[in-house]
Design an enzyme around this catalytic site. Structure first.
Site, PDB file in Angstrom:
ATOM      1  N   LYS A  45      37.782  25.130  56.498  1.00  0.00           N
ATOM      2  CA  LYS A  45      37.814  24.819  55.067  1.00  0.00           C
ATOM      3  C   LYS A  45      36.534  24.071  54.716  1.00  0.00           C
ATOM      4  CE  LYS A  45      39.077  21.554  52.349  1.00  0.00           C
ATOM      5  NZ  LYS A  45      37.995  21.628  51.323  1.00  0.00           N
ATOM      6  N   GLU A  74      35.247  12.873  62.800  1.00  0.00           N
ATOM      7  CA  GLU A  74      33.874  12.363  62.734  1.00  0.00           C
ATOM      8  C   GLU A  74      33.734  11.759  61.346  1.00  0.00           C
ATOM      9  OE1 GLU A  74      30.584  11.548  61.910  1.00  0.00           O
ATOM     10  OE2 GLU A  74      29.920  13.629  61.930  1.00  0.00           O
ATOM     11  N   CYS A 109      26.278  10.465  57.589  1.00  0.00           N
ATOM     12  CA  CYS A 109      27.259   9.534  58.140  1.00  0.00           C
ATOM     13  C   CYS A 109      26.585   8.495  59.005  1.00  0.00           C
ATOM     14  CB  CYS A 109      28.316  10.301  58.912  1.00  0.00           C
ATOM     15  SG  CYS A 109      27.628  11.537  59.992  1.00  0.00           S
ATOM     16  N   GLU A 117      30.381   1.966  53.154  1.00  0.00           N
ATOM     17  CA  GLU A 117      29.467   3.106  53.212  1.00  0.00           C
ATOM     18  C   GLU A 117      29.156   3.561  51.782  1.00  0.00           C
ATOM     19  OE1 GLU A 117      31.064   6.845  54.807  1.00  0.00           O
ATOM     20  OE2 GLU A 117      29.201   7.067  55.920  1.00  0.00           O
TER      21      GLU A 117
HETATM   22  P1  NAD Z   1      36.048  13.590  51.900  1.00  0.00           P
HETATM   23  O1  NAD Z   1      36.403  12.949  53.169  1.00  0.00           O
HETATM   24  O2  NAD Z   1      36.929  13.401  50.726  1.00  0.00           O
HETATM   25  O3  NAD Z   1      35.889  15.175  52.085  1.00  0.00           O
HETATM   26  C1  NAD Z   1      35.573  15.815  53.312  1.00  0.00           C
HETATM   27  C2  NAD Z   1      36.414  17.080  53.423  1.00  0.00           C
HETATM   28  O4  NAD Z   1      37.787  16.730  53.481  1.00  0.00           O
HETATM   29  C3  NAD Z   1      36.289  18.052  52.249  1.00  0.00           C
HETATM   30  O5  NAD Z   1      36.329  19.373  52.732  1.00  0.00           O
HETATM   31  C4  NAD Z   1      37.523  17.733  51.430  1.00  0.00           C
HETATM   32  O6  NAD Z   1      37.931  18.807  50.634  1.00  0.00           O
HETATM   33  C5  NAD Z   1      38.533  17.451  52.516  1.00  0.00           C
HETATM   34  N1  NAD Z   1      39.674  16.651  52.098  1.00  0.00           N
HETATM   35  C6  NAD Z   1      39.727  15.717  51.106  1.00  0.00           C
HETATM   36  N2  NAD Z   1      40.978  15.220  51.004  1.00  0.00           N
HETATM   37  C7  NAD Z   1      41.741  15.824  51.942  1.00  0.00           C
HETATM   38  C8  NAD Z   1      43.110  15.718  52.338  1.00  0.00           C
HETATM   39  N3  NAD Z   1      43.954  14.894  51.738  1.00  0.00           N
HETATM   40  N4  NAD Z   1      43.546  16.488  53.361  1.00  0.00           N
HETATM   41  C9  NAD Z   1      42.705  17.329  53.985  1.00  0.00           C
HETATM   42  N5  NAD Z   1      41.405  17.480  53.649  1.00  0.00           N
HETATM   43  C10 NAD Z   1      40.920  16.729  52.636  1.00  0.00           C
HETATM   44  O7  NAD Z   1      34.603  13.145  51.530  1.00  0.00           O
HETATM   45  P2  NAD Z   1      33.949  13.250  50.066  1.00  0.00           P
HETATM   46  O8  NAD Z   1      34.915  13.004  48.970  1.00  0.00           O
HETATM   47  O9  NAD Z   1      33.232  14.507  50.032  1.00  0.00           O
HETATM   48  O10 NAD Z   1      32.972  12.008  50.136  1.00  0.00           O
HETATM   49  C11 NAD Z   1      33.475  10.691  49.976  1.00  0.00           C
HETATM   50  C12 NAD Z   1      32.896   9.789  51.021  1.00  0.00           C
HETATM   51  O11 NAD Z   1      33.142  10.284  52.321  1.00  0.00           O
HETATM   52  C13 NAD Z   1      31.397   9.654  50.996  1.00  0.00           C
HETATM   53  O12 NAD Z   1      30.931   8.767  50.053  1.00  0.00           O
HETATM   54  C14 NAD Z   1      31.126   9.206  52.387  1.00  0.00           C
HETATM   55  O13 NAD Z   1      31.369   7.841  52.519  1.00  0.00           O
HETATM   56  C15 NAD Z   1      32.106   9.950  53.189  1.00  0.00           C
HETATM   57  N6  NAD Z   1      31.562  11.154  53.818  1.00  0.00           N
HETATM   58  C16 NAD Z   1      31.246  11.110  55.136  1.00  0.00           C
HETATM   59  C17 NAD Z   1      30.748  12.229  55.754  1.00  0.00           C
HETATM   60  C18 NAD Z   1      30.381  12.236  57.191  1.00  0.00           C
HETATM   61  O14 NAD Z   1      29.624  13.090  57.608  1.00  0.00           O
HETATM   62  N7  NAD Z   1      30.910  11.344  57.990  1.00  0.00           N
HETATM   63  C19 NAD Z   1      30.553  13.392  55.038  1.00  0.00           C
HETATM   64  C20 NAD Z   1      30.918  13.436  53.700  1.00  0.00           C
HETATM   65  C21 NAD Z   1      31.424  12.300  53.115  1.00  0.00           C
END
Ligand code: NAD
Ligand code: MG
Length: 496
Positions: free
Chosen positions: A189, A265, A299, A396
């Site tokens: 996904k 991660e 990250c 973060e």
């Molecule tokens: P997120 O964690 O919300 O999204 C990452 C993935 O998880 C996306 O594909 C999203 O659709 C999915 N997701 C969201 N809610 C979910 C749920 N309840 N169940 C299953 N999957 C779900 O991250 P974001 O909203 O894109 O970004 C928010 C914050 O996350 C950023 O500001 C940053 O701090 C962090 N982030 C970290 C990384 C990393 O590489 N570690 C990457 C993106 C974002």
């Protein structure tokens, strides 16, 4: 829906023509979702295309396709055949580097030279590295009394990956490579903010000759498609990259369903420690790259820079000079280093942190405002005079915002470095090898860079200590995430 191809024509600001795939890729076909989601060009805020989005029903379809492919085809292919297919996919991605780079830059906003030289080569490298392992997955023989014992390293079967928007192609590679090489099938996904490059990879997976159902790529909202995958009874493993907040939800969904295996991660607030004896100019360049690469949306970003008191003033001056020279602008411009943030939401979040920092009493030493008048651009921003418990030091930000703090000695800086809940990465700058090793050993972080930053490669494991995650990706270590170990004992001369 038959007879619909879900292709959308568009072109970039520099006139590069693209024919974008927007369907869900299930069982080697592009199909309709439950709804559509608009994906936006973050440089302009304009909609690029509407993509098909999955809900529970489409997730069920993808899982059924994957299960069928595993049971009837993929588990019966030879490791050599899996290796050939993964390598073939890598070759096709490499062939279409330019098109994929253009899609990545359009959908994500990263500079075109980054997409070309980092992101596309990144997925190719992952696929080739793990293809090499496909025929080297095997167990051990164990000398046990009265029996011949051996282990088999077996595929789990149906695996899911939920990936973020900051490195859409690279994260796809980090999941596909080890998952497929160990003989599993996968449903990925993608982030609803950046679905387009993975759908191009889907067309290439089909062209490469992957059997239907082995690779399925869907997008959809996290709370719908993501959650349905994380709590699916037939999914044996979920690999997640994203926020710590959602990481907790993934673990919870796994616990509440079938106790599927989970690797996470997650985020970080990584300390970058610069001692008095560092090569100052090099440290300035690496620290700048450490935080501002990918617009701070990494990250492992080096978002807390600690500089020893003897060089603090000089460092700050040089760092500011370099920061103000950062080329921020149109990501399709070859010389752009920093493009827009991914979305209005992230833009607002980052600006909110900047305001919070000011309110709590830190000083904006450079930047701090919007860049330009459209899209989600933010000036590279430096904070000084921050104290350890401020939000900008603890949380973060995931944007181009760095906090620079002075320290006295090793004991003090180790304490400061550990004063968050994270432990993804850290860096040490010193010309003293003893200090480099001693400090690296003491830092609670999954990766420690010495005299460099953000140096990742497919053969070195990557992952978090503390609340930055569970498990390791990249390197040989990642294979374990997708394998289960079976012990077989054959009796030789025992009786009861
Ligand atoms: P997120 O964690 O919300 O999204 C990452 C993935 O998880 C996306 O594909 C999203 O659709 C999915 N997701 C969201 N809610 C979910 C749920 N309840 N169940 C299953 N999957 C779900 O991250 P974001 O909203 O894109 O970004 C928010 C914050 O996350 C950023 O500001 C940053 O701090 C962090 N982030 C970290 C990384 C990393 O590489 N570690 C990457 C993106 C974002
Ligand atoms: Mg987008």
């Amino acid at each position: 829906m038959t007879g619909v191809d879900f292709l959308v024509n568009t072109s970039t600001s520099k006139g590069y023509k693209l024919n974008l795939q927007t369907g869900l890729f299930i069982n080697n076909e592009f199909v309709a979702g439950a709804k559509t989601i608009d994906t936006v060009n973050p440089a302009t805020g304009e909609v690029i295309a509407s993509v098909q989005a999955a809900e529970k029903k489409q997730v069920d379809d993808a899982v059924d396709a994957a299960e069928n492919a595993f049971n009837n085809v993929w588990s019966k292919t030879t490791p050599q055949e899996r290796q050939r297919l993964i390598n073939k996919l890598a070759d096709l991605i490499e062939r279409d580097t330019e098109e994929l780079a253009q899609i990545e830059t359009l959908d994500n906003g990263k500079g075109i030279s980054m997409s070309r030289n980092v992101d596309v080569p990144g997925i190719v490298a992952s696929l080739r590295y793990y293809a090499g392992f496909a025929d080297k997955v095997h167990g051990k023989t164990i000398d046990t009394p009265g029996a011949f014992s051996y282990t088999r390293h077996e595929a789990i079967g149906v695996c899911a990956a939920i990936i973020p928007w900051n490195f859409p192609l690279m994260m796809l590679g980090w999941k596909l490579g080890p998952c497929l090489a160990t003989g599993n099938v996968i449903i990925v996904k993608t982030s609803e903010l950046t679905p387009l490059s993975a759908l191009k990879v889907a067309t290439l997976a089909k062209e490469a000759g992957f059997p239907p159902g082995v690779i399925n790529i869907i997008t959809g909202y996290g709370a719908e498609a993501g959650d349905a995958l994380a709590r699916h009874q037939k999914v044996g493993k979920v690999a997640f990259t994203g926020s710590t907040l959602v990481g907790r939800l993934i673990m919870k969904a796994a616990a509440e369903s079938n106790l599927k295996k989970v690797t996470l991660e997650l985020g970080g607030k990584s300390p970058n420690i610069i001692f008095d004896d560092a090569d100052l100019d090099k440290a300035v360049r690496w620290a700048h790259f450490g935080i501002f690469f990918n617009h701070g949306q990494c990250c492992c970003a080096g978002s807390r820079v600690y500089v020893q008191e003897g060089i603090y003033d000089k460092f700050l001056e040089k760092f500011k000079e370099r920061t103000e020279q950062t080329r921020v602008g149109d990501p399709f411009d070859e010389t752009t280093f920093q493009g827009p943030q991914i979305s209005q939401t992230q833009y607002d979040r980052i600006m909110g942190y900047i305001e919070q920092g000011k309110t709590e009493g830190a000083t904006v030493y450079a930047g701090g405002s919007r860049h330009g008048d459209k899209g989600y651009f933010i000036q590279p921003t430096i904070f000084t005079d921050a104290t350890p418990k401020m939000k900008i030091v603890q949380e973060e930000i995931f944007g181009p915002v760095v906090v620079i703090t002075k320290f006295k000695d090793t004991e003090e800086v180790i304490k400061l470095a550990h004063d968050t809940t994270y432990g993804l990465a850290a860096a040490v700058f010193t010309e003293n090898v003893t200090r480099a090793v001693e400090v690296s050993n003491r830092l609670e972080a999954g990766t420690v860079w010495v005299n460099c930053y953000n140096q990742l490669d497919t053969s070195s494991p990557f992952g978090g200590y503390r609340q930055s995650g569970i498990g390791r990706e990249n390197g040989e270590y990642a294979l374990d995430n997708y394998l289960q170990v079976k012990t077989v004992k054959i009796n030789i001369n025992r009786d009861v």
